[in-house]
Design a protein around this motif. Structure first.
Motif, mmCIF file in Angstrom:
data_model
loop_
_atom_site.group_PDB
_atom_site.id
_atom_site.type_symbol
_atom_site.label_atom_id
_atom_site.label_comp_id
_atom_site.label_asym_id
_atom_site.label_seq_id
_atom_site.Cartn_x
_atom_site.Cartn_y
_atom_site.Cartn_z
ATOM 1 N N LEU A 107 0.832 -1.197 0.000
ATOM 2 C CA LEU A 107 0.000 0.000 0.000
ATOM 3 C C LEU A 107 0.872 1.254 0.000
ATOM 4 N N ALA A 108 1.975 1.200 0.762
ATOM 5 C CA ALA A 108 2.879 2.343 0.839
ATOM 6 C C ALA A 108 3.495 2.654 -0.512
ATOM 7 N N LEU A 109 4.055 1.644 -1.164
ATOM 8 C CA LEU A 109 4.715 1.858 -2.452
ATOM 9 C C LEU A 109 3.702 2.070 -3.569
ATOM 10 N N GLY A 110 2.562 1.363 -3.476
ATOM 11 C CA GLY A 110 1.516 1.544 -4.482
ATOM 12 C C GLY A 110 0.983 2.957 -4.491
ATOM 13 N N ASN A 111 0.899 3.560 -3.308
ATOM 14 C CA ASN A 111 0.447 4.943 -3.190
ATOM 15 C C ASN A 111 1.378 5.883 -3.961
ATOM 16 N N ILE A 112 2.685 5.656 -3.849
ATOM 17 C CA ILE A 112 3.670 6.518 -4.502
ATOM 18 C C ILE A 112 3.638 6.326 -6.016
ATOM 19 N N VAL A 113 3.793 5.090 -6.452
ATOM 20 C CA VAL A 113 3.858 4.795 -7.886
ATOM 21 C C VAL A 113 2.529 5.106 -8.568
ATOM 22 N N GLY A 114 1.439 4.705 -7.924
ATOM 23 C CA GLY A 114 0.125 4.967 -8.500
ATOM 24 C C GLY A 114 -0.172 6.448 -8.623
ATOM 25 N N SER A 115 0.228 7.235 -7.614
ATOM 26 C CA SER A 115 0.012 8.682 -7.666
ATOM 27 C C SER A 115 0.805 9.318 -8.801
ATOM 28 N N ASN A 116 2.041 8.871 -9.003
ATOM 29 C CA ASN A 116 2.858 9.437 -10.070
ATOM 30 C C ASN A 116 2.306 9.112 -11.449
ATOM 31 N N GLY A 138 -9.386 -10.364 -2.511
ATOM 32 C CA GLY A 138 -8.409 -11.377 -2.893
ATOM 33 C C GLY A 138 -7.285 -10.832 -3.743
ATOM 34 N N VAL A 139 -6.962 -9.547 -3.581
ATOM 35 C CA VAL A 139 -5.856 -8.932 -4.316
ATOM 36 C C VAL A 139 -4.840 -8.408 -3.305
ATOM 37 N N SER A 140 -3.697 -7.997 -3.785
ATOM 38 C CA SER A 140 -2.678 -7.454 -2.891
ATOM 39 C C SER A 140 -3.036 -6.030 -2.492
ATOM 40 N N ASP A 141 -2.500 -5.588 -1.344
ATOM 41 C CA ASP A 141 -2.763 -4.212 -0.935
ATOM 42 C C ASP A 141 -2.118 -3.216 -1.888
ATOM 43 N N ALA A 142 -1.112 -3.664 -2.646
ATOM 44 C CA ALA A 142 -0.482 -2.790 -3.635
ATOM 45 C C ALA A 142 -1.485 -2.353 -4.702
ATOM 46 N N VAL A 143 -2.392 -3.248 -5.084
ATOM 47 C CA VAL A 143 -3.392 -2.919 -6.101
ATOM 48 C C VAL A 143 -4.314 -1.808 -5.608
ATOM 49 N N ILE A 144 -4.698 -1.868 -4.334
ATOM 50 C CA ILE A 144 -5.532 -0.817 -3.762
ATOM 51 C C ILE A 144 -4.775 0.508 -3.769
ATOM 52 N N GLY A 145 -3.477 0.464 -3.424
ATOM 53 C CA GLY A 145 -2.674 1.675 -3.443
ATOM 54 C C GLY A 145 -2.526 2.255 -4.830
ATOM 55 N N LEU A 146 -2.356 1.391 -5.830
ATOM 56 C CA LEU A 146 -2.166 1.833 -7.214
ATOM 57 C C LEU A 146 -3.429 2.397 -7.840
ATOM 58 N N LEU A 159 11.784 -2.240 3.343
ATOM 59 C CA LEU A 159 10.524 -2.029 2.632
ATOM 60 C C LEU A 159 10.519 -2.913 1.388
ATOM 61 N N PRO A 160 9.702 -3.978 1.381
ATOM 62 C CA PRO A 160 9.702 -4.887 0.225
ATOM 63 C C PRO A 160 9.018 -4.276 -0.995
ATOM 64 N N VAL A 161 9.506 -4.642 -2.158
ATOM 65 C CA VAL A 161 8.946 -4.159 -3.424
ATOM 66 C C VAL A 161 8.262 -5.338 -4.105
ATOM 67 N N PRO A 162 6.940 -5.295 -4.306
ATOM 68 C CA PRO A 162 6.243 -6.407 -4.967
ATOM 69 C C PRO A 162 6.823 -6.691 -6.344
ATOM 70 N N ASP A 163 6.859 -7.957 -6.729
ATOM 71 C CA ASP A 163 7.438 -8.357 -8.021
ATOM 72 C C ASP A 163 6.780 -7.636 -9.191
ATOM 73 N N GLN A 164 5.467 -7.416 -9.096
ATOM 74 C CA GLN A 164 4.751 -6.785 -10.211
ATOM 75 C C GLN A 164 5.274 -5.383 -10.520
ATOM 76 N N PHE A 165 5.777 -4.706 -9.508
ATOM 77 C CA PHE A 165 6.289 -3.356 -9.730
ATOM 78 C C PHE A 165 7.476 -3.385 -10.680
ATOM 79 N N MET A 166 8.369 -4.377 -10.506
ATOM 80 C CA MET A 166 9.566 -4.458 -11.339
ATOM 81 C C MET A 166 9.246 -4.905 -12.764
#
Length: 335
Positions: A75-84, A212-220, A277-284
């Motif tokens: 959620l933390a990293l998704g917020n940053i990348v998704g906002s940009n 059933g999704v990752s918190d990164a998706v919600i952040g993005l 701070l882990p980076v989800p594989d999908q980000f890379m």
């Protein structure tokens, strides 16, 4: 807690309410801090480069720090990348469908380069799947280098950077309020920001679990769009007033602060808690490249001397719709 883990509408309500509280809190914090700076006779340049610049990124910062400390790094990293991504493709693309956004304002080319370089820096520190405390500290230190460059440029070349454009409005508002009201604004902002951030993190993690999704998706997606609404409103109003040249500079500056200040702070918070701070594989494999591609496309558009008009609007906004569709296709809901 509150039955969030099994109630999707309630989890969504927490996210929405948290975003509203967060945005109100951020606005009050900026206005209160700027008013105090005005009373202390702090130069407008310093106000613009610190209080206004950091304050506009305060919502993303507190959400990402709270998420990192709460065990929701995606959620933390998704917020940053998704906002940009949203700032370029959504915030600039949608208004450009109905009006023209100029690219000739002071500081726009410089901010476009730094926004692209900031994205590259985030990818570099994430290459091993983790952002450790040293890498986070480097990111956070870079924001002060960026601020220093803005200060040097503003003083030496009389360059009215778009990040400073809000100072005049804030100074006018500051001169009208009493000291008591100023302190109330500041205090309420300080209380609302972490409250809204925690509500978003609670709602976001619950919604991710239910769907059933990752918190990164919600952040993005939901969080990125929600925290980008003030920038969207600013650009829409600027287009209607035919003053959109400054708005694009603010969007680019926001992207720089998101990576350096917000990303650095989130990594430092995680490091202080004893974890990287882990980076989800999908980000890379996907999201980072969409972010860099959007930034590079906008930079090329700006350096080509072309305004962001209807053609760019179709390209940018259409790209954002395609990105969101691809994101959900890659992360299907599993109710």
């Amino acid at each position: 807690m509150f039955g969030l883990e099994t109630n999707l509408p309630l989890a969504g309500g927490f996210i929405l309410a948290g975003i509203v509280i967060l945005l109100f809190g951020g606005d009050m914090l900026i206005r209160g801090a700027a008013a105090i700076a005005k009373r202390a006779s702090i130069p407008p340049l310093i106000v613009g480069l610190t209080i206004v610049a950091f304050g506009t990124s305060a919502p993303e910062l507190v959400v990402s720090v709270d998420a990192a400390l709460s065990g929701a790094p995606g959620l933390a990293l998704g917020n940053i990348v998704g906002s940009n991504i949203a700032n370029v493709l959504f915030v600039l693309g949608l208004p450009a469908l109905v009006g023209v956004i100029g690219t000739q304002a002071p500081g726009v080319r410089r901010n476009a380069v730094f926004a692209l370089l900031a994205g590259v820096a985030l990818v570099v520190v994430s290459r091993d799947g983790m952002i450790d405390i040293i890498e986070a500290a480097v990111l956070f230190a870079l924001i002060f280098g960026f601020i220093g460059l803005l200060a040097f440029s503003a003083m030496g070349a009389k360059d009215d950077d778009p990040l400073l454009a809000e100072v005049a409005e804030l100074e006018e508002a500051a001169s009208k309020g009493s000291l008591a009201m100023t302190l109330v604004l500041l205090g309420v902002g300080i209380v609302l920001l972490p409250l809204g951030a925690h509500m978003i993190v609670m709602g976001g993690t619950a919604a991710a679990e239910i769907l059933g999704v990752s918190d990164a998706v919600i952040g993005l997606t939901a969080l990125a769009i929600g925290t980008s609404l003030p920038e969207l409103a600013t650009v829409v109003v600027a287009v209607m007033r035919r003053e959109a040249g400054l708005a694009i500079g603010n969007v680019l500056g926001s992207n720089v602060f998101n990576v350096f200040a917000v990303g650095g702070a989130a990594g430092l918070a995680a490091g202080a808690a004893g974890v990287e701070l882990p980076v989800p594989d999908q980000f890379m494999t996907f999201d980072f490249w969409v972010m860099l591609g959007a930034s590079a496309l906008l930079a090329l558009w700006i350096f080509a001397g072309r305004n962001v008009g209807r053609l760019a609007g179709v390209l940018f906004f259409g790209g954002y719709v395609a990105y969101i569709a691809a994101l959900w296709w890659m992360n299907p809901i599993q109710l």
